[in-house]
Enzyme design. Structure first.
Site, PDB file in Angstrom:
ATOM      1  CG  ASN A   1      34.986  42.934  40.414  1.00 16.53           C
ATOM      2  OD1 ASN A   1      35.820  42.231  40.985  1.00 16.53           O
ATOM      3  ND2 ASN A   1      35.266  43.624  39.311  1.00 16.53           N
ATOM      4  CD1 TRP A   2      33.661  41.639  46.845  1.00 19.60           C
ATOM      5  CD2 TRP A   2      34.958  40.311  48.111  1.00 19.60           C
ATOM      6  NE1 TRP A   2      32.846  41.016  47.771  1.00 19.60           N
ATOM      7  CE2 TRP A   2      33.613  40.194  48.566  1.00 19.60           C
ATOM      8  CE3 TRP A   2      35.942  39.557  48.771  1.00 19.60           C
ATOM      9  CZ2 TRP A   2      33.252  39.369  49.623  1.00 19.60           C
ATOM     10  CZ3 TRP A   2      35.580  38.736  49.829  1.00 19.60           C
ATOM     11  CH2 TRP A   2      34.238  38.650  50.250  1.00 19.60           C
ATOM     12  CE  LYS A   3      36.432  46.929  40.359  1.00 20.95           C
ATOM     13  NZ  LYS A   3      36.459  48.260  39.735  1.00 20.95           N
TER      14      LYS A   3
ATOM     15  CG  HIS B   1      36.458  44.372  35.211  1.00 21.23           C
ATOM     16  ND1 HIS B   1      37.243  45.502  35.271  1.00 21.23           N
ATOM     17  CD2 HIS B   1      35.363  44.621  35.965  1.00 21.23           C
ATOM     18  CE1 HIS B   1      36.642  46.391  36.058  1.00 21.23           C
ATOM     19  NE2 HIS B   1      35.506  45.883  36.489  1.00 21.23           N
TER      20      HIS B   1
ATOM     21  CD  GLU C   1      39.219  47.522  37.502  1.00 19.53           C
ATOM     22  OE1 GLU C   1      39.320  46.460  38.145  1.00 19.53           O
ATOM     23  OE2 GLU C   1      38.473  48.457  37.843  1.00 19.53           O
TER      24      GLU C   1
ATOM     25  CD  GLU D   1      31.709  46.808  35.437  1.00 19.29           C
ATOM     26  OE1 GLU D   1      31.233  46.917  36.571  1.00 19.29           O
ATOM     27  OE2 GLU D   1      32.887  46.486  35.225  1.00 19.29           O
TER      28      GLU D   1
ATOM     29  N   GLY E   1      34.852  53.405  39.608  1.00 18.39           N
ATOM     30  CA  GLY E   1      35.722  53.891  40.669  1.00 18.39           C
ATOM     31  C   GLY E   1      35.882  55.396  40.703  1.00 18.39           C
TER      32      GLY E   1
ATOM     33  N   GLY F   1      31.670  47.416  42.545  1.00 17.00           N
ATOM     34  CA  GLY F   1      33.058  47.377  42.998  1.00 17.00           C
ATOM     35  C   GLY F   1      33.174  47.881  44.427  1.00 17.00           C
ATOM     36  N   GLY F   2      33.549  49.136  44.574  1.00 18.57           N
ATOM     37  CA  GLY F   2      33.812  49.724  45.894  1.00 18.57           C
ATOM     38  C   GLY F   2      32.730  49.461  46.935  1.00 18.57           C
TER      39      GLY F   2
HETATM   40  P1  13P Z   1      32.988  50.632  41.224  1.00 18.49           P
HETATM   41  O1  13P Z   1      31.635  50.189  41.731  1.00 18.49           O
HETATM   42  O2  13P Z   1      34.022  50.713  42.297  1.00 18.49           O
HETATM   43  O3  13P Z   1      32.877  51.849  40.372  1.00 18.49           O
HETATM   44  O4  13P Z   1      33.492  49.448  40.263  1.00 18.49           O
HETATM   45  C1  13P Z   1      32.647  48.975  39.286  1.00 18.49           C
HETATM   46  C2  13P Z   1      33.263  47.774  38.694  1.00 18.49           C
HETATM   47  O5  13P Z   1      34.246  47.851  37.980  1.00 18.49           O
HETATM   48  C3  13P Z   1      32.658  46.475  39.007  1.00 18.49           C
HETATM   49  O6  13P Z   1      33.195  45.471  38.216  1.00 18.49           O
END
Ligand code: 13P
Length: 248
Positions: A9-11, A94, A96, A166, A172, A233-234
């Site tokens: 997930n590149w956000k 998600h 977020e 999650e 993050g 994510g990251g």
């Molecule tokens: P991180 O791997 O950056 O903690 O993010 C997880 C995430 O929200 C994937 O959707």
């Protein structure tokens, strides 16, 4: 047996040009993966990376999808539009989006149903905050989130979709859930699916872990019986890092 699925997930990261570079680097590094590999770039990158992914084992995902077919929904994108671009997966709900954009269990359900109707596999995200975990609310919360997200979705579709557990406190933050915590809560989610749909559906549905999953902890998380992949994510923003997770 369930085939694990690891999705990046590149956000809100990577311009179209940066996205092309990232997937080009990634292709040779993950070509022998035993799991399904998915990248979920921002909408604006999808058309740019699709031709590069043609003929590879990397599938394309979106980070959201609207439930309506078309119409006056400024800023939104329909499932049919994504399908035309070759999108196979769409993240829905998600944390977020729930936290910053007013996403509710009801809209998560509508988005998941629209994705399925268009032949796109939703990755339905659930998970608790730190205070909810500390108050012992995790199991009830994820059970409620899953129950509402799957409302009116038939078993045959639930067997195809992906759920991502999650924990918000692990996203993050560099604070990963322990493999036992992740496995236990994913077992609770699977039990919720079992009580709604029965054993066959519960043992078919793939449930990922997400939250600071990276090259250093992927092997131990993936060794757990309930964990069927990861939503990254990251660590999905650099080809070398993401490929190490995929090749756990
Ligand atoms: P991180 O791997 O950056 O903690 O993010 C997880 C995430 O929200 C994937 O959707």
């Amino acid at each position: 047996m369930r085939k694990p699925v690891i999705a990046g997930n590149w956000k809100m990261n990577m311009s179209p040009n940066e996205a092309k570079i990232l997937v080009t680097e990634l292709i040779p590094l993950v070509k022998d993966a035993k799991c399904e590999v998915v990248v979920c770039p921002p909408y604006i990158d999808l058309a740019a990376v699709k031709p590069i992914l043609e003929g590879t084992n990397i599938k394309l995902g979106a980070q959201n999808v609207h439930w309506a077919e078309k119409g006056a929904f400024t800023g939104e994108v329909s499932a049919a539009m994504l399908k035309e671009l070759g999108v196979s997966y769409a993240i829905v709900g998600h944390s977020e989006r729930r936290q910053y954009f007013g996403e509710t269990d009801e809209t998560v359900n509508k988005r998941a149903r629209a994705a399925l109707a268009a032949g796109i596999i939703p990755i339905v995200c659930v998970g608790e905050s730190l205070s909810q975990r500390e108050n012992g609310e995790t199991d009830a919360l994820v059970t409620a989130q899953v129950t509402l997200a799957l409302d009116s979705i038939p078993a045959s579709d639930v067997e195809r979709l992906v759920i991502a557990y999650e924990p918000i406190w692990a996203i993050g933050t560099g604070k990963t859930a322990t493999k036992e915590q992740a496995n236990e809560t994913i077992a609770v989610i699977r039990a919720a699916v079992r009580s709604l749909y029965g054993e066959a559906t519960a043992s078919a549905v793939r449930i990922q872990y997400g939250g600071s999953m990276n090259a250093a902890n992927a092997t131990e998380l993936m060794s757990m019986g309930e964990i069927d992949g990861g939503l990254i994510g990251g660590a999905s923003l650099k080809a070398a890092d993401f490929s190490k997770v995929v090749n756990y």
